[in-house]
Design a protein around this motif. Structure first.
Motif, PDB file in Angstrom:
ATOM      1  N   ALA A 102       0.826  -1.214   0.000  1.00  0.00           N
ATOM      2  CA  ALA A 102       0.000   0.000   0.000  1.00  0.00           C
ATOM      3  C   ALA A 102       0.858   1.261   0.000  1.00  0.00           C
ATOM      4  N   GLY A 103       2.151   1.114   0.304  1.00  0.00           N
ATOM      5  CA  GLY A 103       3.034   2.267   0.237  1.00  0.00           C
ATOM      6  C   GLY A 103       3.778   2.604   1.515  1.00  0.00           C
ATOM      7  N   ALA A 104       3.577   1.829   2.581  1.00  0.00           N
ATOM      8  CA  ALA A 104       4.352   2.068   3.800  1.00  0.00           C
ATOM      9  C   ALA A 104       5.826   1.839   3.475  1.00  0.00           C
ATOM     10  N   ARG A 105       6.691   2.659   4.051  1.00  0.00           N
ATOM     11  CA  ARG A 105       8.123   2.542   3.766  1.00  0.00           C
ATOM     12  C   ARG A 105       8.828   1.576   4.720  1.00  0.00           C
ATOM     13  N   ARG A 106       8.272   1.430   5.924  1.00  0.00           N
ATOM     14  CA  ARG A 106       8.851   0.525   6.906  1.00  0.00           C
ATOM     15  C   ARG A 106       7.728  -0.155   7.686  1.00  0.00           C
ATOM     16  N   TYR A 107       7.980  -1.378   8.136  1.00  0.00           N
ATOM     17  CA  TYR A 107       7.082  -2.122   9.023  1.00  0.00           C
ATOM     18  C   TYR A 107       7.963  -2.606  10.158  1.00  0.00           C
ATOM     19  N   LEU A 108       7.826  -1.987  11.318  1.00  0.00           N
ATOM     20  CA  LEU A 108       8.703  -2.257  12.449  1.00  0.00           C
ATOM     21  C   LEU A 108       7.885  -2.683  13.654  1.00  0.00           C
ATOM     22  N   LEU A 109       8.518  -3.383  14.575  1.00  0.00           N
ATOM     23  CA  LEU A 109       7.845  -3.757  15.811  1.00  0.00           C
ATOM     24  C   LEU A 109       8.000  -2.632  16.829  1.00  0.00           C
ATOM     25  N   LYS A 110       6.965  -2.458  17.652  1.00  0.00           N
ATOM     26  CA  LYS A 110       6.953  -1.369  18.626  1.00  0.00           C
ATOM     27  C   LYS A 110       8.061  -1.489  19.661  1.00  0.00           C
ATOM     28  N   ASP A 111       8.605  -2.677  19.855  1.00  0.00           N
ATOM     29  CA  ASP A 111       9.660  -2.828  20.855  1.00  0.00           C
ATOM     30  C   ASP A 111      11.052  -2.466  20.323  1.00  0.00           C
ATOM     31  N   ILE A 112      11.119  -1.856  19.152  1.00  0.00           N
ATOM     32  CA  ILE A 112      12.386  -1.398  18.581  1.00  0.00           C
ATOM     33  C   ILE A 112      13.014  -0.383  19.532  1.00  0.00           C
ATOM     34  N   ASN A 113      14.341  -0.405  19.653  1.00  0.00           N
ATOM     35  CA  ASN A 113      14.960   0.555  20.564  1.00  0.00           C
ATOM     36  C   ASN A 113      15.008   1.937  19.908  1.00  0.00           C
ATOM     37  N   SER A 114      15.156   2.944  20.725  1.00  0.00           N
ATOM     38  CA  SER A 114      15.070   4.330  20.255  1.00  0.00           C
ATOM     39  C   SER A 114      16.075   4.638  19.155  1.00  0.00           C
ATOM     40  N   ASN A 115      17.331   4.213  19.330  1.00  0.00           N
ATOM     41  CA  ASN A 115      18.354   4.523  18.328  1.00  0.00           C
ATOM     42  C   ASN A 115      18.036   3.892  16.987  1.00  0.00           C
ATOM     43  N   GLN A 116      17.540   2.650  17.000  1.00  0.00           N
ATOM     44  CA  GLN A 116      17.177   1.984  15.739  1.00  0.00           C
ATOM     45  C   GLN A 116      16.014   2.705  15.074  1.00  0.00           C
ATOM     46  N   LEU A 117      14.996   3.075  15.864  1.00  0.00           N
ATOM     47  CA  LEU A 117      13.830   3.757  15.310  1.00  0.00           C
ATOM     48  C   LEU A 117      14.229   5.095  14.704  1.00  0.00           C
ATOM     49  N   ILE A 118      15.035   5.856  15.406  1.00  0.00           N
ATOM     50  CA  ILE A 118      15.505   7.150  14.888  1.00  0.00           C
ATOM     51  C   ILE A 118      16.288   6.948  13.594  1.00  0.00           C
ATOM     52  N   ALA A 119      17.146   5.939  13.549  1.00  0.00           N
ATOM     53  CA  ALA A 119      17.931   5.656  12.336  1.00  0.00           C
ATOM     54  C   ALA A 119      17.023   5.283  11.165  1.00  0.00           C
ATOM     55  N   GLU A 120      15.983   4.488  11.419  1.00  0.00           N
ATOM     56  CA  GLU A 120      15.042   4.111  10.355  1.00  0.00           C
ATOM     57  C   GLU A 120      14.318   5.344   9.807  1.00  0.00           C
ATOM     58  N   ILE A 121      13.905   6.243  10.693  1.00  0.00           N
ATOM     59  CA  ILE A 121      13.214   7.459  10.266  1.00  0.00           C
ATOM     60  C   ILE A 121      14.167   8.357   9.483  1.00  0.00           C
ATOM     61  N   GLU A 122      15.367   8.540   9.987  1.00  0.00           N
ATOM     62  CA  GLU A 122      16.344   9.387   9.295  1.00  0.00           C
ATOM     63  C   GLU A 122      16.695   8.834   7.921  1.00  0.00           C
ATOM     64  N   ALA A 123      16.699   7.518   7.773  1.00  0.00           N
ATOM     65  CA  ALA A 123      17.016   6.903   6.477  1.00  0.00           C
ATOM     66  C   ALA A 123      15.950   7.220   5.427  1.00  0.00           C
ATOM     67  N   LEU A 124      14.741   7.542   5.859  1.00  0.00           N
ATOM     68  CA  LEU A 124      13.675   7.862   4.916  1.00  0.00           C
ATOM     69  C   LEU A 124      13.803   9.264   4.347  1.00  0.00           C
ATOM     70  N   ALA A 125      14.507  10.127   5.041  1.00  0.00           N
ATOM     71  CA  ALA A 125      14.568  11.526   4.618  1.00  0.00           C
ATOM     72  C   ALA A 125      16.007  12.035   4.640  1.00  0.00           C
ATOM     73  N   PRO A 126      16.887  11.426   3.836  1.00  0.00           N
ATOM     74  CA  PRO A 126      18.304  11.807   3.891  1.00  0.00           C
ATOM     75  C   PRO A 126      18.552  13.270   3.529  1.00  0.00           C
ATOM     76  N   SER A 127      17.680  13.878   2.739  1.00  0.00           N
ATOM     77  CA  SER A 127      17.888  15.275   2.346  1.00  0.00           C
ATOM     78  C   SER A 127      17.739  16.216   3.540  1.00  0.00           C
ATOM     79  N   HIS A 128      17.061  15.773   4.593  1.00  0.00           N
ATOM     80  CA  HIS A 128      16.875  16.620   5.767  1.00  0.00           C
ATOM     81  C   HIS A 128      18.064  16.586   6.708  1.00  0.00           C
ATOM     82  N   ILE A 129      18.951  15.635   6.522  1.00  0.00           N
ATOM     83  CA  ILE A 129      20.004  15.396   7.508  1.00  0.00           C
ATOM     84  C   ILE A 129      21.300  16.134   7.158  1.00  0.00           C
ATOM     85  N   HIS A 130      21.396  16.705   5.997  1.00  0.00           N
ATOM     86  CA  HIS A 130      22.665  17.316   5.585  1.00  0.00           C
ATOM     87  C   HIS A 130      22.822  18.728   6.039  1.00  0.00           C
TER      88      HIS A 130
END
Length: 130
Positions: A102-130
């Motif tokens: 349907a177009g979701a970019r990631r399917y993650l479990l809620k028990d993901i640790n904070s650093n992993q979740l932040i990294a997954e989100i940042e990977a979706l929007a690399p243009s915002h991180i520079h």
């Protein structure tokens, strides 16, 4: 560097609040809104105009929502120009395949640790991180 703007859709207040705290600990992320349902988000037109870059869509956190509704929500967020990250309580291969199609970019479990979740989100929007 501009922040990645996040919208959180999560039924449980405690989970929603914890996600806000966890994600706002990153200098790269800003939670622009957090709602208990997609319907509540739709009702807030001002916040809809303040678009997020990424939506965290919590699943299976209380009452079961039909998969067709979840797919509709993913497609609506995509049409609005937002990347969708689905957070599921339990892994479900059929649900995962359907929301990714349907177009979701990631399917993650809620028990993901904070650093992993932040990294997954940042990977979706690399243009915002520079």
């Amino acid at each position: 560097m501009s922040e990645i703007r996040l919208l959180i859709i999560e039924e449980h207040v405690a989970v929603r609040d914890a996600l806000k705290v966890r994600l706002e600990s990153s200098a790269n992320l800003e939670v622009v809104a957090a709602h208990n349902s997609t319907a509540a988000w739709r009702a807030c037109w001002q916040e809809r105009d303040n678009k997020a870059d990424v939506v965290l869509l919590g699943l299976k956190s209380g009452q079961q929502r039909p998969l067709t509704t979840i797919i509709r929500d993913v497609k609506e967020f995509n049409r609005s120009g937002m990347a969708v990250v689905v957070l599921a309580s339990l892994a479900d291969d059929i649900e995962k395949e359907m929301v990714l199609q349907a177009g979701a970019r990631r399917y993650l479990l809620k028990d993901i640790n904070s650093n992993q979740l932040i990294a997954e989100i940042e990977a979706l929007a690399p243009s915002h991180i520079h």
